[in-house]
Design a protein around this motif. Structure first.
Motif, PDB file in Angstrom:
ATOM      1  N   VAL A   1       0.849  -1.182   0.000  1.00 23.18           N
ATOM      2  CA  VAL A   1       0.000   0.000   0.000  1.00 23.18           C
ATOM      3  C   VAL A   1       0.885   1.233   0.000  1.00 23.18           C
ATOM      4  O   VAL A   1       1.855   1.320   0.763  1.00 23.18           O
ATOM      5  N   ALA A   2       0.585   2.163  -0.879  1.00 26.79           N
ATOM      6  CA  ALA A   2       1.275   3.455  -0.914  1.00 26.79           C
ATOM      7  C   ALA A   2       0.453   4.448  -0.096  1.00 26.79           C
ATOM      8  O   ALA A   2      -0.714   4.686  -0.411  1.00 26.79           O
ATOM      9  N   ILE A   3       1.045   4.978   0.948  1.00 25.95           N
ATOM     10  CA  ILE A   3       0.343   5.976   1.764  1.00 25.95           C
ATOM     11  C   ILE A   3       0.141   7.240   0.951  1.00 25.95           C
ATOM     12  O   ILE A   3      -0.943   7.814   0.926  1.00 25.95           O
ATOM     13  N   ASP A   4       1.209   7.679   0.261  1.00 23.74           N
ATOM     14  CA  ASP A   4       1.159   8.890  -0.555  1.00 23.74           C
ATOM     15  C   ASP A   4       2.397   8.958  -1.428  1.00 23.74           C
ATOM     16  O   ASP A   4       3.366   8.228  -1.225  1.00 23.74           O
ATOM     17  N   ARG A   5       2.371   9.868  -2.390  1.00 29.19           N
ATOM     18  CA  ARG A   5       3.585  10.262  -3.092  1.00 29.19           C
ATOM     19  C   ARG A   5       3.946  11.677  -2.652  1.00 29.19           C
ATOM     20  O   ARG A   5       3.070  12.498  -2.377  1.00 29.19           O
ATOM     21  N   TYR A   6       5.226  11.970  -2.603  1.00 26.30           N
ATOM     22  CA  TYR A   6       5.708  13.199  -1.983  1.00 26.30           C
ATOM     23  C   TYR A   6       6.703  13.912  -2.889  1.00 26.30           C
ATOM     24  O   TYR A   6       7.443  13.274  -3.643  1.00 26.30           O
ATOM     25  N   ALA A   7       6.725  15.212  -2.785  1.00 29.33           N
ATOM     26  CA  ALA A   7       7.809  16.029  -3.330  1.00 29.33           C
ATOM     27  C   ALA A   7       8.716  16.333  -2.142  1.00 29.33           C
ATOM     28  O   ALA A   7       8.407  17.185  -1.309  1.00 29.33           O
ATOM     29  N   ILE A   8       9.836  15.607  -2.044  1.00 21.85           N
ATOM     30  CA  ILE A   8      10.673  15.639  -0.847  1.00 21.85           C
ATOM     31  C   ILE A   8      11.842  16.599  -1.060  1.00 21.85           C
ATOM     32  O   ILE A   8      12.686  16.366  -1.934  1.00 21.85           O
ATOM     33  N   PRO A   9      11.909  17.687  -0.293  1.00 24.31           N
ATOM     34  CA  PRO A   9      13.081  18.559  -0.400  1.00 24.31           C
ATOM     35  C   PRO A   9      14.315  17.844   0.124  1.00 24.31           C
ATOM     36  O   PRO A   9      14.283  17.203   1.168  1.00 24.31           O
ATOM     37  N   TYR A  10      15.396  17.964  -0.625  1.00 24.35           N
ATOM     38  CA  TYR A  10      16.595  17.196  -0.259  1.00 24.35           C
ATOM     39  C   TYR A  10      17.844  18.005  -0.570  1.00 24.35           C
ATOM     40  O   TYR A  10      17.981  18.563  -1.653  1.00 24.35           O
ATOM     41  N   ASP A  11      18.715  18.079   0.410  1.00 19.46           N
ATOM     42  CA  ASP A  11      20.024  18.705   0.264  1.00 19.46           C
ATOM     43  C   ASP A  11      19.930  20.183  -0.061  1.00 19.46           C
ATOM     44  O   ASP A  11      20.906  20.794  -0.488  1.00 19.46           O
ATOM     45  N   GLY A  12      18.771  20.764   0.137  1.00 15.30           N
ATOM     46  CA  GLY A  12      18.599  22.186  -0.072  1.00 15.30           C
ATOM     47  C   GLY A  12      18.668  22.624  -1.514  1.00 15.30           C
ATOM     48  O   GLY A  12      18.544  23.815  -1.818  1.00 15.30           O
ATOM     49  N   LYS A  13      18.864  21.692  -2.444  1.00 21.36           N
ATOM     50  CA  LYS A  13      19.064  22.062  -3.838  1.00 21.36           C
ATOM     51  C   LYS A  13      18.046  21.443  -4.781  1.00 21.36           C
ATOM     52  O   LYS A  13      17.828  21.939  -5.869  1.00 21.36           O
ATOM     53  N   LYS A  14      17.457  20.338  -4.393  1.00 22.75           N
ATOM     54  CA  LYS A  14      16.580  19.649  -5.322  1.00 22.75           C
ATOM     55  C   LYS A  14      15.373  19.078  -4.585  1.00 22.75           C
ATOM     56  O   LYS A  14      15.328  19.021  -3.357  1.00 22.75           O
ATOM     57  N   THR A  15      14.405  18.694  -5.371  1.00 23.01           N
ATOM     58  CA  THR A  15      13.211  18.038  -4.846  1.00 23.01           C
ATOM     59  C   THR A  15      13.137  16.644  -5.455  1.00 23.01           C
ATOM     60  O   THR A  15      13.184  16.493  -6.679  1.00 23.01           O
ATOM     61  N   VAL A  16      13.048  15.642  -4.599  1.00 22.77           N
ATOM     62  CA  VAL A  16      13.036  14.251  -5.044  1.00 22.77           C
ATOM     63  C   VAL A  16      11.615  13.704  -4.947  1.00 22.77           C
ATOM     64  O   VAL A  16      10.921  13.926  -3.949  1.00 22.77           O
ATOM     65  N   ILE A  17      11.182  13.017  -5.967  1.00 23.65           N
ATOM     66  CA  ILE A  17       9.880  12.352  -5.942  1.00 23.65           C
ATOM     67  C   ILE A  17      10.024  11.055  -5.158  1.00 23.65           C
ATOM     68  O   ILE A  17      10.921  10.246  -5.423  1.00 23.65           O
ATOM     69  N   GLY A  18       9.148  10.863  -4.178  1.00 23.82           N
ATOM     70  CA  GLY A  18       9.226   9.679  -3.339  1.00 23.82           C
ATOM     71  C   GLY A  18       7.864   9.133  -2.989  1.00 23.82           C
ATOM     72  O   GLY A  18       6.837   9.792  -3.174  1.00 23.82           O
ATOM     73  N   VAL A  19       7.860   7.914  -2.490  1.00 22.25           N
ATOM     74  CA  VAL A  19       6.629   7.229  -2.079  1.00 22.25           C
ATOM     75  C   VAL A  19       6.856   6.648  -0.695  1.00 22.25           C
ATOM     76  O   VAL A  19       7.896   6.041  -0.427  1.00 22.25           O
ATOM     77  N   LEU A  20       5.904   6.862   0.194  1.00 20.84           N
ATOM     78  CA  LEU A  20       5.880   6.180   1.488  1.00 20.84           C
ATOM     79  C   LEU A  20       4.907   5.023   1.385  1.00 20.84           C
ATOM     80  O   LEU A  20       3.765   5.210   0.950  1.00 20.84           O
ATOM     81  N   GLY A  21       5.369   3.829   1.752  1.00 21.42           N
ATOM     82  CA  GLY A  21       4.489   2.684   1.642  1.00 21.42           C
ATOM     83  C   GLY A  21       4.817   1.607   2.644  1.00 21.42           C
ATOM     84  O   GLY A  21       5.738   1.721   3.460  1.00 21.42           O
ATOM     85  N   ASP A  22       4.046   0.535   2.581  1.00 24.46           N
ATOM     86  CA  ASP A  22       4.193  -0.568   3.521  1.00 24.46           C
ATOM     87  C   ASP A  22       3.789  -1.854   2.809  1.00 24.46           C
ATOM     88  O   ASP A  22       2.785  -1.881   2.086  1.00 24.46           O
ATOM     89  N   GLY A  23       4.575  -2.904   3.013  1.00 26.01           N
ATOM     90  CA  GLY A  23       4.223  -4.197   2.436  1.00 26.01           C
ATOM     91  C   GLY A  23       5.358  -4.791   1.641  1.00 26.01           C
ATOM     92  O   GLY A  23       6.532  -4.467   1.833  1.00 26.01           O
ATOM     93  N   LEU A  24       4.997  -5.667   0.735  1.00 26.71           N
ATOM     94  CA  LEU A  24       5.975  -6.417  -0.046  1.00 26.71           C
ATOM     95  C   LEU A  24       6.111  -5.830  -1.447  1.00 26.71           C
ATOM     96  O   LEU A  24       5.117  -5.669  -2.165  1.00 26.71           O
TER      97      LEU A  24
END
Length: 974
Positions: A493-516
């Motif tokens: 299950v994907a809780i959400d997709r995120y625009a994650i600020p990283y290293d002060g220079k870029k935004t990384v697309i990420g997913v928080l999830g749980d399972g196999l």
């Protein structure tokens, strides 16, 4: 679960079984366009070659125009006919300026245009009939495009054309320069629009505005201020003649003034005839035949299957900066603006407004062809480019929105979102004669009256019942829309997709999830492990991009924690027993474009496609209220003051609002700026009323993590996995907005030092803790600070009558002033030696909680565990600072291990009341009349007092006190 306030049309009532008297058992069919228009690659190649030669293909769509009689500025020249793909060989009147030498299109309206429903009575004298303009000058009218997207651009075009028609001027359509400007109306080669009838009935100049010199040549005095633009039509002939005298050549409607609506929300300006002109314009706005054939009702596979019976649209939360509060407030304001005060309680009640905001949906993009361009935006996208994927993606988004829109128009009944320009455009395109075949169109469309004309009561469906506002469904009390979407195999299950600020220079697309998910865990020669994702990320035109999986670390191998632990819990997800399947997935090579208002789905897929997950929900960012809380603190202080967010673990079981009120006020007093509340089943009306007040104060963000909202992801059987996912969600939302995040449970109260920081903060404030953690990071590289949990054992003491009299006016927090003198092993510590005289309390052994640095964006994101950042204590010893109790600890209002082992009456307790100054602050905050609730009917004080009177237990509701020996009771001073 929410009300549907609307009108039943006769046709709708006969085609769908909808009983009267407030009951609606309709089968709602949501029309989502899904067709794909095949693209001719040869046409695309020819178009691209033409662009490289700076040849816009005009020779294929040009024809001669007749000059305007007696005008020295008119020349017989070829010109571009924008708005439809067919060529019209009829002569049309045109005018050209000597300054720009620009091709111009002008069409005269037919004298005997058809009358529309609601037109003024014969014999009336509308302003446009009285107005006799001077023939001096070029008589042009234009506007400046503003920051709205497609539907706002359509509104602005139509209201500007309405103004041009009433003022007897020619509309010069401004160029489409930016992505958000693009409607495709100029670029006829794409075959999107059919505007031939529109051009035949209105004087529209599609060419002059393409020149960059046109807008800059408009005299400053002829660019209206926004307020002047909105008042123009209401000013009447005398005002219009003043503007004619001042600006005979061109009037700019307020530059980038936005939507030209008047006093009421979404109400056209001018008298009745002027308003009707706007409605008439809508009747000429049509999609091309090649595109309109792809709406469901026109496709053979969907015919006679009911796809044209009911269309539902609701704007997605988060899309375009949209949020829950904006929707509820916008709905309410719109409804109250159009409904007479006597009827507002019936049609604009809170439940109906929130229900309209709760029906979120997605649509998938469609494919269209690429070909010749005219607008500056489309031309810039294709010029000297070999890769046309970007333009294809823009076409996908534009045509998907338009097919959504015209599917709503085509349906027999339309259920729309009040605060959405797409829904509003659908209403106007449907027309006045169909306005009652909708839940909302009749409310907004009343050109001949100040307020909406209500439908007959027997034709109205409203599921509101007496006192229903006190029993809002959980979905209507959430501030965040989570995805909770399952993979095709249901194992992740994907809780959400995120625009994650990283290293002060870029935004990384990420997913928080749980399972196999398909991963490979490999060991190196040194015994270390690495995790490889056996799936890829796809987003827009970027396909099969590498994925990175970040698992939660434990005290054993990844293989053991991920595959072998927790088998007895019979779930695919994380669980007790240290099964760690909560993860963050990073798609680091994907590019997040924050300027986009509509993002394509994110697809995770294995090569064999046995694992496929599609997330179409909005990208998650820090909520607006959280930003406001952080910004407010930043602006109100001098020097460096750290901002603290409290990530409150999922809450369940509360019915009495007193504890949550005290809990939130106490943590605010010690320095918490904002709280994320993850609500599993805390849905009693009293709890919700209290939370609403704190929400109105911008102090909390509510997350509905009930079993229903999460698709059965959150259950009490596997409570731990919801805790880890919630903590991680909160940390991701807080990155770069707050400095620190506090992680704890609803039955744990954080206690700071009994000293201030150089007198700047009161005793008990957590500011000195931040100083210590900052210093630990600077000197030892620590990125989090943990602290012990001390059990409040006095919660089990049943007070006698004298004690209850003393406690009558006290807070619940004041009721329990004794804690365990030393921790009980193994429940709250680990014996090391000397018969437990030496104990270990680090991390889970001392039920520790922690604060983590979320302000430093160089710290990589990771899944968050309960008692420390991770279960890997070798790593934790290097990156976490353990604080002594006198600096910080949590009071745990629980102690079931004492009861279960029948040792409650053998423990030693010590007096340890919370600081009286903090208790006074909490009490004053509850009693304050400056509550933020919109209704002002319920304040914290009223809710608290009512709950106190109704309580069956005087203290916390999750503990039943028992009789205990005298040494555990208070000494009452006479």
């Amino acid at each position: 679960p929410w009300p549907v306030m609307g009108v039943r049309s006769n046709h709708f009532r006969t085609t769908i079984n909808t009983p009267s008297k407030g009951s609606c058992r309709c089968s709602l069919i949501v029309m989502l366009p899904s067709a794909v228009l095949l693209v001719s690659t040869s046409t695309l190649f020819i178009s691209w070659v033409a662009i490289q030669k700076n040849d816009l293909g005009r020779s294929k769509i040009t024809h001669l125009v007749k000059s305007r009689k007696k005008s020295p500025l008119v020349h017989r020249k070829p010109r571009i006919r924008a708005g439809n793909s067919s060529m019209n060989e009829q002569g049309v009147k045109s005018k050209i300026t000597d300054e720009t030498k620009t091709d111009v299109i002008v069409k005269r309206s037919r004298r005997n245009a058809h009358r529309t429903v609601g037109s003024p009575r014969e014999g009336a004298l509308p302003n446009s009939n009285i107005y006799r303009p001077s023939q001096r000058g070029k008589r042009l009218l234009t506007y400046g495009r503003f920051g709205g997207r497609l539907n706002n651009q359509l509104f602005q075009f139509i209201t500007a054309l309405q103004h041009a028609k009433v003022l007897k001027r020619t509309l010069v359509v401004p160029n489409e320069v930016r992505e958000m400007d693009w409607t495709g109306m100029f670029d006829i080669g794409f075959g999107i629009w059919d505007l031939e009838n529109l051009n035949d009935n209105y004087d529209i100049d599609w060419t002059t505005g393409l020149s960059a010199d046109f807008a800059s040549s408009i005299p400053e005095d002829c660019v209206m201020a926004p307020v002047e633009g909105r008042q123009l039509l209401n000013g009447g002939p005398n005002l219009w003649k003043e503007w004619d005298k001042k600006c005979p050549d061109v009037i700019d409607l307020g530059g980038k003034t936005g939507l030209l609506f008047c006093k009421q929300q979404h109400q056209f300006c001018g008298d009745s005839k002027a308003k009707m002109e706007a409605y008439k314009i809508y009747s000429y706005i049509k999609l091309s035949r090649s595109l309109i054939q792809h709406i469901p009702s026109k496709r053979e596979e969907f015919k006679n299957r009911g796809y044209d019976e009911l269309a539902v649209h609701a704007r997605r939360a988060g899309e375009g900066g949209y949020d829950w509060e904006m929707c509820v407030k916008g709905n309410t304001r719109t409804c109250r603006d159009h409904i007479d005060k006597l009827d507002q309680d019936k049609f604009c009640d809170e439940r109906t407004m929130k229900g309209n905001c709760a029906a979120w949906q997605d649509s998938d993009p469609l494919k269209l062809l690429e070909t010749m361009t005219v607008s500056a935006y489309a031309h810039s996208q294709l010029r000297r480019k070999k890769d046309l994927s970007t333009m294809r993606e823009k076409l996908d988004g534009l045509t998907a929105t338009l097919l959504d829109l015209f599917s709503l128009v085509d349906s027999k009944y339309f259920l729309g979102a009040y605060y959405s320009t797409l829904s509003l455009n659908a209403c106007y395109l449907r027309g006045l004669d169909r306005k009652y075949d909708s839940n909302m169109c009749w409310m907004l469309m009343h050109p001949d009256s100040e307020h909406a004309i209500l439908p007959p009561s027997q034709e109205t469906v409203n599921l509101k019942t007496p006192n229903q506002n006190d029993h809002l469904p959980a979905a209507l009390m959430s501030d965040v829309e989570h995805a909770f979407v399952r993979s095709d195999d249901k194992k992740f299950v994907a809780i959400d997709r995120y625009a994650i600020p990283y290293d002060g220079k870029k935004t990384v697309i990420g997913v928080l999830g749980d399972g196999l998910v398909p991963i490979t865990i490999e060991r190196n020669i040194n015994g270390g492990e690495s995790v490889r994702a056996d799936f890829t990320c796809s987003y827009g035109d970027i396909h099969d991009s590498p994925a990175t999986v970040i698992l939660m670390k434990g005290n054993q191998s990844f293989i053991e924690h991920y595959y072998e632990r927790g088998e007895k819990y019979k779930t695919e997800f994380s669980s007790n027993g240290d099964r760690f399947r909560t993860m963050i997935i990073l798609c680091e090579e994907l590019i997040f474009d924050k300027s986009r208002s509509r993002h394509p789905p994110l697809v995770l897929k294995s090569p064999d496609e046995k694992f496929v997950l599609t997330i179409g929900s909005a990208f998650q960012h820090p909520t607006k209220v959280a930003k406001k809380a952080a910004d407010k603190k930043k602006k109100s202080t001098v020097g460096q003051q750290r901002k603290l967010v409290h990530c409150l673990n999922p809450v369940y079981g509360l019915k009495d609002p007193r504890w949550i009120i005290e809990y939130l006020e106490y943590h605010r007093a010690i320095g918490v700026d904002h709280v994320h509340v993850y609500n599993v089943d805390m849905h009693s009306p009293e709890i919700q009323q209290a939370l609403q007040i704190f929400r109105d104060e911008n102090f909390i963000t509510r997350h509905d993590w009930s079993s229903k909202a999460s698709g059965d992801y959150t259950t009490k059987m596997t409570y731990e996995h919801a805790k880890w996912a919630a903590q991680t969600d909160c940390a991701l939302r807080s990155r770069g907005i707050f400095d620190y995040a506090l992680f704890s449970d609803i039955d744990e109260v954080a206690v700071g030092p009994n000293f201030s920081s150089e007198g700047t903060y009161p005793n008990g404030h957590l500011a000195p803790v931040f100083d210590i953690c900052d210093e630990a990071k600077k000197k030892r590289g620590k990125i989090a600070c943990s602290f012990n949990s001390n059990t409040v054992t006095s919660i089990y003491t049943k007070l006698n009558d004298e004690e209850e009299m003393v406690m009558k006016e006290k807070l619940i927090l004041e009721r329990y002033d004794r804690i365990e003198a030393k921790p009980h092993c193994p429940s709250n510590c680990k014996c090391v030696r000397d018969n437990c005289k030496v104990v270990e309390r680090k991390f889970h052994m001392g039920r520790q909680k922690y604060i983590a640095n979320v302000g430093d964006l160089t710290i990589p994101p990771r899944p968050m565990w309960t008692h420390s950042l991770a279960r890997d204590y070798d790593e934790m010893g290097k990156i976490m600072e353990v604080l002594p109790d006198e600096v910080m600890h949590v009071r745990h209002y629980q102690g079931h291990w004492y009861v279960h082992k029948d040792i409650l009456d053998s423990i030693d307790e010590i007096e340890a009341p919370l600081l009286q100054s903090l208790m006074d602050t909490v009490r004053a905050s509850i009693s304050s009349s400056k509550d933020g609730s919109r209704s002002k009917v319920f304040t914290k004080k009223i809710i608290y007092d009512n709950a106190k009177k109704a309580a069956t237990l005087p203290g916390v509701e999750w503990i039943i006190p028992v009789e205990r020996p005298e040494q555990y009771h208070r000494k009452i001073l006479v």
